[in-house]
Design an enzyme around this catalytic site. Structure first.
Site, short mmCIF file in Angstrom:
data_model
loop_
_atom_site.label_atom_id
_atom_site.label_comp_id
_atom_site.label_asym_id
_atom_site.label_seq_id
_atom_site.Cartn_x
_atom_site.Cartn_y
_atom_site.Cartn_z
CG LEU C 236 -1.97 1.09 1.28
CD1 LEU C 236 -2.99 0.93 0.17
CD2 LEU C 236 -2.65 1.11 2.64
CG ASP C 237 -0.57 4.60 0.40
OD1 ASP C 237 -1.30 4.59 -0.60
OD2 ASP C 237 -1.01 4.81 1.55
#
Lengths: 293, 293, 293, 293
Positions: C236-237
């Protein structure tokens, strides 16, 4: 980044920068890259631009090769002849012989001298010429010869310009930088230095040409002030623009505060333009510049 | 941020914005803050500026109080009378009645209508007037009435300006926004709308006034292009500047690419100026604006 | 810039964009430019980069030629085979088939749809999928089919992801854009969309990953807030960054004001990244992106 | 702007800066402005902020009065007592006694010394302390005493910190600036200097804390690099942020090029933070700073 030029290694003699300008047409890249291959070279950086305005083609290459200059030039010779190219071959990182003209303002001169010594700006400055002696100690600290001559009338101005031209010759100067030099150059000197003199103007051109641009900016109430580095031409503040920057201001700033705020933009805009020029990244396309960043 | 104006709560009737302008002098802040205390108010935001150019004092306050408008006005009355203040009291967040003038370009109108609906711009737009029908559907989607009248000669232009003036009266318009409206307003209309009409010019003024600024910018070879939101005056592109922005471009961009690149700056510069105006953050100090951001 | 996609001319079939990736080595430019000459082509734009990190060479060319795709491919075939190139040839300006995922926030979706219609973004969006019906009317105005399915548990989430995959297949989707889609994609979906899904994260990564970045930014007291467009990965990210922008804020802004201020940066950062991707300007070099602007 | 500190006039003894912090409540502005009126003062600049996070009220005033400090303090005394204010009264423009800590990097130190001498930074630097002798000549040129002591182990580090504390006492130091000082201060020293030591970190915090941030930035492939000036706390790179700036970079930049590019942002971010602090524009609100620009 050590603060000592002596520690900067001499530029490698096997890393070259090649710039060329010619009438646009097919096959140029293939021909040039063929010459590079022939000289055992590897292209490490390449930029090109075809101008719709003037029909000219511009290219900048960095080439690594163990072959010497002669081999590289020999390989390029038939190509540049065939296309009638205006070209230039130099060693990547070679310091450009640069003459600095100054008056009393210190910020641009300080920025150039500091960056030269810190190895951040590929220039060699053999001399600072000024119409005031204000910056003598600053130049002295950085080990750069400094000469000041008052400019008070037509005669002393002509003498100063003669000194500039002699210095250009003596030191084989490749670039003259007007680092907030507060005198207008004569048309003759502008012509003599065409394409190799850069001025910093303390406004975002074409706004606020001429004298006191910060006072003009205050009066007009602009919300951003700026600085413009441009080639010197006899048409004041009209030479081809190399770089511009702006900074936000508001209503509360007096004209004299704008002067202080604008200094940072002036310094960084000028040194950026000088750096690009010294790295052969600035090419002229009529009244406009090509910047191969 | 829900995309639905109906969800935006009505502005609170106990949060006020007060702007005032007067000749500078001692004791103003004390007097005003005394009136606020008297009305049981609390200052939540305060900005002030004393202009050296005009000798005037400018102030903007946000005041929370459970007392109503009458109590607050009564407390302020002796102070504003004593200092001869030009003042204005309004509810924080009240949507400003705004008339939009458009031609064929959609970006500024779209930005205003979208932000109005998303609750990001405190305006109420009862009408879009245009000299082309291009944007009818866009206005329709946002539920905003739209009228188009061709402007082809002096007569149709005069009729269009009459329609503007009638709309201003009918809808009690507080602000007229020229959202890339490509007609020059007559001096009479400029006078009638003085201080409440905002235009977006597609250059960084004072550079490149008049027609085709991107073409001018390309020809001059500037390294940044910009947009300027300013009050409309009869002196074209010379009205007081409210906001400016720039964006970097390089030699490779054609004039028509500059047009596309510049659109974003135009939209955000215009909506920013409108937002500040609607929030009573823009005051006039001669030819300059005070922006209490 | 007319606000009507129907007026946008179809892209010319004689202007091509070629991207290629291979192990770096000598002679590549010469070989490729030879193929271009052989196909009667003229290079109108060229950018290259040799990565010291991965030893790979990246190139993007725009080529004008009256010869068709087959002739151009035939000329390139031996070169790309010899160097083992990963390559891609497309028509300049061809709209990329793009699926948009949305939730309730309108700003990014609005910006994409507006730009598509105004001819400013070379995408064709056949469908918007959302876990809320908030934006149905907005999509409808722009003539884009819209489907909403609530995502409330593991089952409905899996069903939604199946719908995404089916849509990708049905519409031969080349790019999936998460335009403030507020659901985390499953690792399986991330893998399936690897290299062709772009997310906008509302912070300047790597700062403030995960939920509520504006709240985090407020708490930390940063002086600039930002937005990051990046490829979606299962981490994530952490996917490769395509574009980032920041905007200045100060102490007076609450976390919710930061949300409103940041929206503009989110929109323009995402549409910029999508534009570059659609123009074949984004290449992957391990965990980093090459952007040939 | 003459490059000579001796020409800078001493600050006027009738222009005062007053900062105050207290629990928020009604009537504060009225009470303070009453005291100003009582002392025959005129408010020339005023900024205030009420923090929703901490419930505190912050104010900064500039006051012109012919009355001396004693009269002004006497007028303020009952107000600051009543509200339990944390307050500070100083002469506008008084140079702040500032200790500079350095290592080998020259750019930040050069920028501070140059600006001090040019009258652009209201500090008086009585001493530069360094763990290397690299910058001795630079300090010498600007007439600033310089002492270097190698820091090689726990003992020499403790001795160096003792020297810092003695210098703080001897010179009545009001601000300690870590101008790329490459040693981590001990928790004890951090505590001793709390609220009066500023560090420049060469990343956009909270991204890339700790060592080699440019290497981290290169590896992550960010599109902007930055610098952060913050108060020193014992929690490394976690102190309240005063100022941040970023500059755009692209894929072609190596980690060492990022180092060179980032230097300008480091210098200007640090000197900006120091300038604001020296002008009493920086107030602490928990882990965040209030900057009254």
């Amino acid at each position: 980044m050590e603060f000592d030029a002596a520690l900067t290694p001499p530029p490698a003699q096997h890393h070259w920068v090649l710039t060329l300008i010619c009438v646009d047409g097919p096959g140029i890249v293939h021909a040039i890259s063929g010459a590079v291959v022939q000289a055992g070279g590897n292209i490490t950086e390449s930029q090109q631009f075809a101008s719709n305005d003037t029909g000219r083609f511009f290219m900048r290459l960095q080439i690594e090769t163990q072959a010497g200059r002669e081999v590289l030039e020999a390989a390029l010779a038939p190509v540049v002849a065939h296309y009638g190219m205006n070209w230039r071959l130099d060693v990547v990182g070679r310091p450009l012989r640069t003459l600095v003209l100054a008056s009393t303002a210190a910020h641009c001169v300080n920025d150039m001298l500091f960056r030269q010594r810190a190895g951040l700006l590929p220039v060699h400055i053999p001399l600072v010429l000024s119409n005031h002696s204000t910056l003598r100690d600053l130049a002295g600290f950085y080990g750069v010869p400094f000469e000041a001559y008052p400019v008070t009338d037509a005669e002393s101005k002509a003498a100063f310009e003669q000194r500039i031209l002699r210095a250009v010759e003596e030191h084989e100067i490749e670039l003259v930088v007007l680092a907030r030099y507060m005198q207008i150059l004569s048309p003759e000197l502008c012509t003599a230095l065409e394409g190799r003199a850069i001025n910093i103007h303390h406004s975002f051109l074409p706004g606020f040409k001429g004298a006191n641009p910060y006072k003009q900016a205050h009066a007009r109430g602009v919300k951003l002030i700026g600085a413009t580095a441009h080639f010197v031409t006899s048409d004041l503040d009209e030479g081809p623009i190399i770089e511009q920057n702006v900074v936000r201001v508001d209503h509360s700033r007096s004209a004299s505060e704008l002067v202080a705020i604008g200094q940072d933009e002036e310094s960084r805009t000028l040194t950026q333009a000088v750096k690009w020029f010294a790295e052969d990244r600035v090419l002229l396309d009529g009244a406009r510049t090509i910047i191969f960043r």
